[in-house]
Design a protein around this motif. Structure first.
Motif, PDB file in Angstrom:
ATOM      1  N   ALA A   1       0.834  -1.197   0.000  1.00  0.00           N
ATOM      2  CA  ALA A   1       0.000   0.000   0.000  1.00  0.00           C
ATOM      3  C   ALA A   1       0.873   1.254   0.000  1.00  0.00           C
ATOM      4  O   ALA A   1       0.655   2.188  -0.779  1.00  0.00           O
ATOM      5  N   VAL A   2       1.884   1.245   0.847  1.00  0.00           N
ATOM      6  CA  VAL A   2       2.763   2.404   0.956  1.00  0.00           C
ATOM      7  C   VAL A   2       3.620   2.545  -0.308  1.00  0.00           C
ATOM      8  O   VAL A   2       3.832   3.640  -0.832  1.00  0.00           O
ATOM      9  N   GLN A   3       4.094   1.384  -0.817  1.00  0.00           N
ATOM     10  CA  GLN A   3       4.895   1.418  -2.046  1.00  0.00           C
ATOM     11  C   GLN A   3       4.129   2.062  -3.193  1.00  0.00           C
ATOM     12  O   GLN A   3       4.679   2.838  -3.965  1.00  0.00           O
ATOM     13  N   PHE A   4       2.846   1.711  -3.290  1.00  0.00           N
ATOM     14  CA  PHE A   4       2.014   2.300  -4.357  1.00  0.00           C
ATOM     15  C   PHE A   4       1.992   3.811  -4.245  1.00  0.00           C
ATOM     16  O   PHE A   4       2.199   4.539  -5.213  1.00  0.00           O
ATOM     17  N   MET A   5       1.742   4.261  -3.022  1.00  0.00           N
ATOM     18  CA  MET A   5       1.605   5.703  -2.832  1.00  0.00           C
ATOM     19  C   MET A   5       2.917   6.406  -3.147  1.00  0.00           C
ATOM     20  O   MET A   5       2.930   7.463  -3.785  1.00  0.00           O
ATOM     21  N   ILE A   6       4.013   5.799  -2.727  1.00  0.00           N
ATOM     22  CA  ILE A   6       5.306   6.449  -2.965  1.00  0.00           C
ATOM     23  C   ILE A   6       5.630   6.469  -4.457  1.00  0.00           C
ATOM     24  O   ILE A   6       6.035   7.500  -5.012  1.00  0.00           O
ATOM     25  N   THR A   7       5.411   5.325  -5.139  1.00  0.00           N
ATOM     26  CA  THR A   7       5.706   5.288  -6.575  1.00  0.00           C
ATOM     27  C   THR A   7       4.847   6.296  -7.338  1.00  0.00           C
ATOM     28  O   THR A   7       5.337   7.021  -8.206  1.00  0.00           O
ATOM     29  N   GLY A   8       3.557   6.350  -6.981  1.00  0.00           N
ATOM     30  CA  GLY A   8       2.675   7.324  -7.624  1.00  0.00           C
ATOM     31  C   GLY A   8       3.150   8.741  -7.364  1.00  0.00           C
ATOM     32  O   GLY A   8       3.178   9.580  -8.261  1.00  0.00           O
ATOM     33  N   GLY A   9       3.568   8.990  -6.116  1.00  0.00           N
ATOM     34  CA  GLY A   9       4.056  10.319  -5.760  1.00  0.00           C
ATOM     35  C   GLY A   9       5.293  10.699  -6.549  1.00  0.00           C
ATOM     36  O   GLY A   9       5.432  11.840  -7.012  1.00  0.00           O
ATOM     37  N   VAL A  10       6.195   9.714  -6.735  1.00  0.00           N
ATOM     38  CA  VAL A  10       7.418   9.991  -7.495  1.00  0.00           C
ATOM     39  C   VAL A  10       7.071  10.343  -8.940  1.00  0.00           C
ATOM     40  O   VAL A  10       7.614  11.306  -9.507  1.00  0.00           O
ATOM     41  N   LEU A  11       6.133   9.594  -9.523  1.00  0.00           N
ATOM     42  CA  LEU A  11       5.734   9.892 -10.901  1.00  0.00           C
ATOM     43  C   LEU A  11       5.173  11.314 -10.991  1.00  0.00           C
ATOM     44  O   LEU A  11       5.534  12.096 -11.873  1.00  0.00           O
ATOM     45  N   LEU A  12       4.316  11.639 -10.028  1.00  0.00           N
ATOM     46  CA  LEU A  12       3.695  12.968 -10.039  1.00  0.00           C
ATOM     47  C   LEU A  12       4.753  14.059  -9.929  1.00  0.00           C
ATOM     48  O   LEU A  12       4.719  15.066 -10.656  1.00  0.00           O
ATOM     49  N   ALA A  13       5.723  13.834  -9.042  1.00  0.00           N
ATOM     50  CA  ALA A  13       6.781  14.830  -8.874  1.00  0.00           C
ATOM     51  C   ALA A  13       7.579  14.993 -10.166  1.00  0.00           C
ATOM     52  O   ALA A  13       7.891  16.118 -10.588  1.00  0.00           O
ATOM     53  N   ALA A  14       7.880  13.861 -10.813  1.00  0.00           N
ATOM     54  CA  ALA A  14       8.675  13.923 -12.045  1.00  0.00           C
ATOM     55  C   ALA A  14       7.914  14.681 -13.126  1.00  0.00           C
ATOM     56  O   ALA A  14       8.482  15.521 -13.842  1.00  0.00           O
ATOM     57  N   VAL A  15       6.626  14.400 -13.239  1.00  0.00           N
ATOM     58  CA  VAL A  15       5.825  15.047 -14.273  1.00  0.00           C
ATOM     59  C   VAL A  15       5.685  16.542 -13.983  1.00  0.00           C
ATOM     60  O   VAL A  15       5.748  17.373 -14.887  1.00  0.00           O
ATOM     61  N   ALA A  16       5.522  16.863 -12.691  1.00  0.00           N
ATOM     62  CA  ALA A  16       5.427  18.281 -12.331  1.00  0.00           C
ATOM     63  C   ALA A  16       6.721  18.999 -12.695  1.00  0.00           C
ATOM     64  O   ALA A  16       6.711  20.107 -13.246  1.00  0.00           O
ATOM     65  N   ALA A  17       7.865  18.352 -12.405  1.00  0.00           N
ATOM     66  CA  ALA A  17       9.151  18.966 -12.736  1.00  0.00           C
ATOM     67  C   ALA A  17       9.261  19.170 -14.243  1.00  0.00           C
ATOM     68  O   ALA A  17       9.758  20.202 -14.710  1.00  0.00           O
ATOM     69  N   ASP A  18       8.764  18.199 -15.001  1.00  0.00           N
ATOM     70  CA  ASP A  18       8.793  18.302 -16.465  1.00  0.00           C
ATOM     71  C   ASP A  18       7.977  19.505 -16.931  1.00  0.00           C
ATOM     72  O   ASP A  18       8.427  20.317 -17.737  1.00  0.00           O
ATOM     73  N   ALA A  19       6.762  19.631 -16.370  1.00  0.00           N
ATOM     74  CA  ALA A  19       5.888  20.739 -16.775  1.00  0.00           C
ATOM     75  C   ALA A  19       6.518  22.077 -16.407  1.00  0.00           C
ATOM     76  O   ALA A  19       6.488  23.031 -17.187  1.00  0.00           O
ATOM     77  N   LEU A  20       7.124  22.135 -15.214  1.00  0.00           N
ATOM     78  CA  LEU A  20       7.749  23.393 -14.788  1.00  0.00           C
ATOM     79  C   LEU A  20       8.924  23.752 -15.686  1.00  0.00           C
ATOM     80  O   LEU A  20       9.089  24.905 -16.077  1.00  0.00           O
ATOM     81  N   SER A  21       9.742  22.756 -16.040  1.00  0.00           N
ATOM     82  CA  SER A  21      10.904  23.064 -16.867  1.00  0.00           C
ATOM     83  C   SER A  21      10.462  23.483 -18.264  1.00  0.00           C
ATOM     84  O   SER A  21      11.092  24.318 -18.914  1.00  0.00           O
ATOM     85  N   ARG A  22       9.338  22.931 -18.700  1.00  0.00           N
ATOM     86  CA  ARG A  22       8.817  23.338 -19.998  1.00  0.00           C
ATOM     87  C   ARG A  22       8.381  24.793 -19.963  1.00  0.00           C
ATOM     88  O   ARG A  22       8.646  25.573 -20.866  1.00  0.00           O
ATOM     89  N   ARG A  23       7.698  25.150 -18.845  1.00  0.00           N
ATOM     90  CA  ARG A  23       7.259  26.545 -18.736  1.00  0.00           C
ATOM     91  C   ARG A  23       8.437  27.479 -18.656  1.00  0.00           C
ATOM     92  O   ARG A  23       8.458  28.535 -19.274  1.00  0.00           O
TER      93      ARG A  23
END
Ligand SMILES: Nc1ncnc2c1ncn2[C@@H]1O[C@H](COP(=O)(O)OP(=O)(O)OP(=O)(O)O)[C@@H](O)[C@H]1O
Ligand SMILES: [Mg+2]
Lengths: 431, 259
Positions: free
Chosen positions: A396-418
């Motif tokens: 359960a915790v692994q899922f949340m952490i992996t999902g969180g990491v993906l979200l962080a990576a995508v957010a960083a991508d969007a920010l760097s694009r901006r």
């Protein structure tokens, strides 16, 4: 190392005034041109590696502090094998991301390939090499199917591949339904993909040396050609610095792997795939088309590029690499089972593969990134997974952490694009 | 000097859903002349350009190239005839650098491997001969100003040494100096026998470089004038519809009667 001398006097319509001043100004101009080149690539969001490497070091330190087995040669070596299945799938994702699309079916397709191999080889008695070829071809065909729906019928790729996610997962469960778990031959070809290590120390060191020397030679050759043509080139010092850093990393890895069982075959295959796909994408005419599609479909079409065919090809690459990755996953488990098939359908592998690509610096917005980004990204992902497994963190915790990491990576991508768009626009005043 | 018509369009029609963008449009272009295409917003100028460049082929009509009918169904067909285009929206790949965009679709390679050095060398030479001021040929075009992008798009079109050049509002983003520079360039390539269609809303520009002016109104021909004899007011009234030249035009389908 200063770029002075007569090499600046290229043919063509260079203004006459250049001739005299050129001599004294050559290296300054070169430096300026080079600085612009570096600025350009930074703006393009290719600053990535430093940040990701820093992140990786932090992750390693934290897990090492929590459990001192984490940085043991054994665990690192296992990570080196475990990254390969996800990594190959992620390289396929990179190809699709570069044309600004997404393939959500890769997890299911990799499960399907593993099951197809097991059913053919174990249940049907098909020779192993043939079963491998068929399993990979299934991945290619599935990719072609998705690509055709997307490119020729105009269905958005995420919908086609979302449907695919369910369809291929269903087919996998159907194939395995009759027999349940199928154990694959532990001495066989597929099992050896992840179990085989090159025991002799020399192999790992030779690969490290070859990689370093190859990089150095290629960099020097490029520098020589640019210099001969009178164009900006990398300073000698920087080439040596990069080579030294690469050598340290490569030999440290080889040393660590040799303290366990030597260089894993899986890792070697992964590195070869990375080198080849990076070369194709960055240095060939075909690769240029792929990047062009990601940067502007309409521009690519008007330049005479067969947009539809490139699209189909990219989904075929992603399907193929998903199938190959699936064989590595099956190899690691030495089985194909309904349980693992359900797990594949749950999207863990898919999320890990997308996260690996994006963490490494490949953009979801198309046209930016490279297969090499996967190496760092998948190391981050697998290190977290391995560390959590060592600590016995529940799913359960692994899922949340992996999902969180993906979200962080995508957010960083969007920010760097901006940020890239902003800096691009702010410079967009006539000079 | 009389040149043979290099490109002739006859009865070109094109509709987008409910919008009839082009109706029976005729246009003839001789080697070594500049024909300006004028018309209000939405008159169908860009649509006509895209018909000729193969981006969106016509529904009906005939395209003749050097006297024989040809099919232009894809951009590739237009390229291989020798038609180059600067689109109104420029259409460039933002992630690629100037070199990448200049050579997009016609990269220099050896057995599929890009020859970056040669492409960069030619790009630098081209930027220098056309006196185009950009920071560097290796910056991504996303980082260029609108005028710089336009200059790059124009250079790209000239690089193929085309026979027919289609320029869709090429001066829209250019400064005064760059505009006059472009006009010098247009005159130079025209004198070498290139045929040019120039779309512009600026009457001054049209008077400055064009030999003839064709007016489109609501997707139809609405007059064809010789620039040396027509007045600015006459062009404007054709553009706005104050003068309906469509009937006059249709009464004289034989294009040899055109000025
Ligand atoms: N892809 C398209 N889909 C639907 N309608 C279109 C499309 N392209 C053009 N049109 C329509 O066709 C008509 C002609 O458009 P076009 O772009 O050719 O005008 P234009 O003369 O170039 O105008 P402008 O001076 O504003 O550039 C317009 O009514 C426009 O709405
Ligand atoms: Mg227009």
């Amino acid at each position: 190392m200063t770029g002075d001398g007569p090499h600046h006097d290229g043919p063509g319509a260079r203004p006459v005034t250049a001739g005299r001043e050129q001599r004294g100004r050559g290296w300054q101009e070169n430096l300026r041109g080079y600085a612009l080149e570096v600025r350009g690539s930074v703006r393009e969001g290719e600053r990535g590696p430093v940040l990701v490497i820093a992140g990786l070091i932090v992750i390693w330190c934290v897990f090492q502090a929590l459990d001192d087995k984490f940085l043991s040669p054994r665990n690192l070596s296992n990570i080196g094998v475990d990254i390969v299945g996800t990594g190959l799938v992620a390289v396929g994702i990179v190809f699709v991301l570069l044309i600004r699309e997404i393939d959500l079916s890769v997890g299911s397709v990799s499960g399907l390939a593993g099951a197809a191999f097991a059913v053919l080889n174990v249940n049907q008695g098909v020779p192993e090499w043939l079963a491998v070829i068929v399993a990979v071809a299934v991945g290619t065909a599935v990719g072609a199917f998705h690509g055709a729906f997307h490119a020729w019928l105009g269905v958005p790729a995420f919908v086609v591949t979302l449907a695919g996610l369910l369809i291929w997962n269903g087919l996998t469960l159907y194939l395995l339904g009759a027999s349940g778990t199928i154990n694959i031959d532990e001495e066989g070809l597929v099992a050896s993909l992840t179990s085989r290590h090159f025991g002799a120390d020399a192999v790992a060191y030779a690969v490290a040396a070859l990689g370093t020397a190859g990089y150095l030679l290629a960099a020097r050759r490029r520098r020589g050609r640019h210099r001969a043509a009178g164009m900006p080139y990398r300073p000698q010092g920087e080439i040596w610095l990069r080579t030294a850093l690469l050598a340290v990393a490569a030999f440290a890895a080889a040393y660590t792997l040799n303290r366990f069982q030597g260089l894993p075959l899986a890792l070697l295959i992964f590195l070869v795939v990375l080198v080849v796909s990076d070369y194709v994408l960055r240095r060939t005419r075909y690769g240029r088309r792929v990047y062009a599609l990601g940067g502007g479909v309409e521009a690519a079409r008007r330049a005479g590029i067969g947009v539809e065919r490139v699209r189909v090809a990219m989904f075929m690459v992603s399907g193929t690499l998903a199938a190959v990755g699936g064989l590595f996953v099956a190899s690691g488990l030495t089985s194909a089972s309904p349980t693992t098939a359900r797990a594949a359908g749950s999207g863990m592998l898919l999320i890990n593969a997308i996260a690996a690509a994006v963490i490494g610096g490949t953009s979801l917005f198309g046209g930016r990134g490279s297969p090499w980004s996967v190496l760092l990204g998948v190391l981050v992902i697998q290190s977290i997974a391995s560390g959590m497994a060592l600590l016995g963190v529940q799913d359960a915790v692994q899922f949340m952490i992996t999902g969180g990491v993906l979200l962080a990576a995508v957010a960083a991508d969007a920010l760097s694009r901006r940020a890239a768009a902003r800096s691009g626009r702010s410079r967009a005043t006539p000079t | 000097m009389i040149h043979p018509p290099v490109l002739a369009l006859r009865g070109i029609s094109k509709r987008f859903g409910g919008v009839q963008a082009l109706v029976d449009v005729d246009l003839k272009l001789r080697a070594g002349e500049v024909v300006a295409l004028a018309g209000d917003n939405g008159a169908g100028k860009s649509t006509l350009v895209k018909v000729v460049s193969g981006v969106s082929p016509a529904d009906r009509g005939v395209i003749e190239w050097e006297g024989r009918p040809v099919q232009i169904k894809r951009p590739h067909d237009a390229h291989s005839l020798g038609i180059a285009t600067v689109y109104q929206d420029l259409a460039m790949c933002d992630n690629l650098d100037v070199v990448g965009n200049l050579f997009l679709g016609r990269e220099i390679d050896r057995v599929g491997i890009l020859d970056e050095v040669e492409m960069e060398r030619r790009a630098r030479d081209l930027m220098r001969t056309l006196s185009i001021r950009i920071p560097d040929v290796r910056v991504p075009v996303a980082a260029l100003s609108a005028g710089q992008r336009q200059a790059v798009a124009i250079s790209r079109s000239l690089m193929a040494a085309p026979k027919v050049l289609l320029l869709d509002e090429p001066t829209a983003a250019l400064g005064v100096e760059q505009t006059s520079h472009l006009f010098d360039l247009i005159e130079e390539v025209r004198d070498r026998g290139m045929a040019i269609i120039l779309i512009s809303h600026n009457m001054g520009d049209i008077k400055a470089v064009a030999d003839r002016v064709a007016v489109l109104r609501l997707g139809r021909n609405n007059g064809l004038f010789d620039v040396s004899t027509v007045t600015q007011e006459q062009i404007i009234s054709a553009v706005t519809g104050a003068a309906d030249n469509a009937v006059a035009h249709r009464a004289r389908p034989d294009e040899e009667a055109w000025p």
